[in-house]
Motif scaffolding. Structure first.
Motif, mmCIF file in Angstrom:
data_model
loop_
_atom_site.group_PDB
_atom_site.id
_atom_site.type_symbol
_atom_site.label_atom_id
_atom_site.label_comp_id
_atom_site.label_asym_id
_atom_site.label_seq_id
_atom_site.Cartn_x
_atom_site.Cartn_y
_atom_site.Cartn_z
ATOM 1 N N ARG A 154 1.485 -2.107 -8.172
ATOM 2 C CA ARG A 154 -0.214 -2.158 -8.317
ATOM 3 C C ARG A 154 -0.559 -1.017 -7.522
ATOM 4 O O ARG A 154 -0.005 0.027 -7.117
ATOM 5 C CB ARG A 154 -0.414 -3.402 -7.647
ATOM 6 C CG ARG A 154 -0.053 -3.476 -6.024
ATOM 7 C CD ARG A 154 -0.797 -4.725 -5.267
ATOM 8 N NE ARG A 154 -0.415 -4.845 -4.186
ATOM 9 C CZ ARG A 154 -0.680 -4.108 -2.852
ATOM 10 N NH1 ARG A 154 -1.438 -3.064 -3.232
ATOM 11 N NH2 ARG A 154 -0.344 -4.248 -1.855
ATOM 12 N N PRO A 155 -2.079 -0.870 -7.825
ATOM 13 C CA PRO A 155 -2.905 0.357 -7.172
ATOM 14 C C PRO A 155 -2.586 -0.009 -5.799
ATOM 15 O O PRO A 155 -2.972 -1.158 -5.367
ATOM 16 C CB PRO A 155 -4.033 0.203 -7.912
ATOM 17 C CG PRO A 155 -3.909 -0.492 -9.267
ATOM 18 C CD PRO A 155 -2.795 -1.469 -8.926
ATOM 19 N N SER B 128 0.471 4.497 -8.180
ATOM 20 C CA SER B 128 0.955 3.174 -7.710
ATOM 21 C C SER B 128 1.686 2.978 -6.616
ATOM 22 O O SER B 128 2.543 3.705 -6.332
ATOM 23 C CB SER B 128 1.627 2.872 -9.182
ATOM 24 O OG SER B 128 1.058 2.431 -10.357
#
Length: 247
Positions: free
Chosen positions: A185-186, A202
């Motif tokens: 995820r970011p 990421s």
């Protein structure tokens, strides 16, 4: 069909990228000031910062608050070994990592009450860990243990930073089971700041939950690594049915 024309900040990013990748700007070297670079390229500081933002997102430039912009050292991968949470740097380029830890006592709130299965406000021992090689961060961990299960003496000096050899391993007594959830995820703004990465990079996020033989959650660890800087290794052990052996 005519292709799109690169914007000025993309041209500047490409020029700086070439200098970094060819060694004209060496790893760890401080770039000229933003005002100086803006003058050199005859652009506004706003345009110049857009160019630097592109390189920061690519991991080629690291901005250190109060010091300036630096060409990043090539990323060295570390290995996270699932199950017991060992952070094993020797499997990748013998990277010499150190782990710095800050301890504190905090009340259980929000998602921690769900993960640890405790009432809101329950006292938790918190360990905020950052692994780094020199000044370059490699990983971030927030580890939570019910206060009554915390190892003796570790919270005597709350909120202090100190060196440790835990390497993000399970801190509580040996658990009966460890469950890990992995996602890409970011990064959150706090994670991006701690790991000195761009928001476009990421991260590999691991939520590790350790339980004892009664099913009580004895530890929750929230681990975050830059996605291009870690390999996660998980080993599955085949369980042989004893009844089949005897048959």
């Amino acid at each position: 069909m005519i292709g799109s024309v690169p914007s000025r900040h993309q041209d500047i990013a490409e020029d700086l990228r070439h200098q970094i990748t060819t060694g004209r700007i060496k790893p760890g070297e401080r770039l000229p000031s933003e005002a100086g670079l803006a003058d050199r390229y005859r652009v506004s500081t706003v345009t110049l910062r857009k160019a630097l933002a592109v390189l920061q997102a690519e991991g080629l430039v690291e901005k250190i608050h109060g010091r300036g912009n630096f060409a990043r050292h090539p990323s060295r991968k570390i290995t996270y070994v699932g199950g017991w949470g060992t952070l094993d740097p020797w499997t990748a380029a013998e990277t010499a990592l150190s782990v710095t830890v800050r301890t504190n006592t905090v009340p259980a709130q929000g998602h921690l009450t769900t993960l640890l299965a405790v009432p809101t406000g329950s006292p938790l021992a918190e360990f905020v860990c950052i692994s780094h090689e020199g000044e370059s961060p490699h990983g971030l961990a927030r580890i939570y243990i019910p206060r009554d299960l915390a190892p003796a003496g570790v919270l005597d000096d709350d909120s202090s930073w100190r060196e440790t050899a835990t390497r993000f391993a399970v801190l509580s007594s040996p658990p009966a089971a460890v469950r890990e959830t992995v996602s890409a995820r970011p990064p959150s703004p706090d994670e991006a700041s701690a790991l000195r990465i761009g928001s476009a990079v990421s991260v590999l996020a691991i939520t590790r939950i350790a339980t004892d033989t009664t099913g009580r959650v004895v530890e929750v660890a929230l681990l975050v690594f830059p996605g291009d800087g870690v390999d996660a290794v998980f080993t599955t052990h085949q369980v042989t049915d004893e009844r089949q052996k005897q048959g």
